[in-house]
Design a protein around this motif. Structure first.
Motif, short mmCIF file in Angstrom:
data_model
loop_
_atom_site.label_atom_id
_atom_site.label_comp_id
_atom_site.label_asym_id
_atom_site.label_seq_id
_atom_site.Cartn_x
_atom_site.Cartn_y
_atom_site.Cartn_z
N PHE A 8 6.10 -3.17 2.04
CA PHE A 8 5.74 -2.57 0.76
C PHE A 8 6.83 -2.87 -0.26
O PHE A 8 8.02 -2.72 0.04
N GLN A 64 6.31 2.78 -5.70
CA GLN A 64 5.77 1.80 -4.75
C GLN A 64 4.84 0.91 -5.56
O GLN A 64 3.85 1.35 -6.11
N GLU A 66 2.26 -1.54 -5.64
CA GLU A 66 1.20 -2.18 -4.85
C GLU A 66 0.86 -3.57 -5.35
O GLU A 66 0.79 -4.51 -4.60
#
Length: 84
Positions: A8, A64, A66
């Protein structure tokens, strides 16, 4: 790194360099640091990383990323290009 393990991309925003250093143990291929922004890829989930950073310090934002859609130049391009 584990073959086939999902990685990630993360963005850490903080002026506290101790926080960026704390990401090294969780990062795959290191941490890129510049202008108050650190980027890294990790096999760890968001909550694990957030909890780890919370033990080190405060006043940070963890993102995070994506689908990182970034255009820029200079130091920002280097930092964000690290997780693209």
């Amino acid at each position: 790194m584990h073959p086939g393990q999902t990685q990630f991309p993360y963005i850490l925003i903080s002026e506290n360099t101790d926080l960026a250093g704390g990401c090294h143990d969780l990062a795959v291929n290191g941490v890129e640091i510049g202008v108050g922004v650190s980027t890294f890829r990790s096999e760890s989930d968001f909550q694990t990383i957030y909890d780890t950073l919370s033990k080190i310090g405060t006043d940070f934002a963890l993102i995070q990323a994506e689908d990182l859609n970034f255009k820029g130049d200079g130091r920002f391009a280097r930092v964000f290009g690290h997780i693209k």
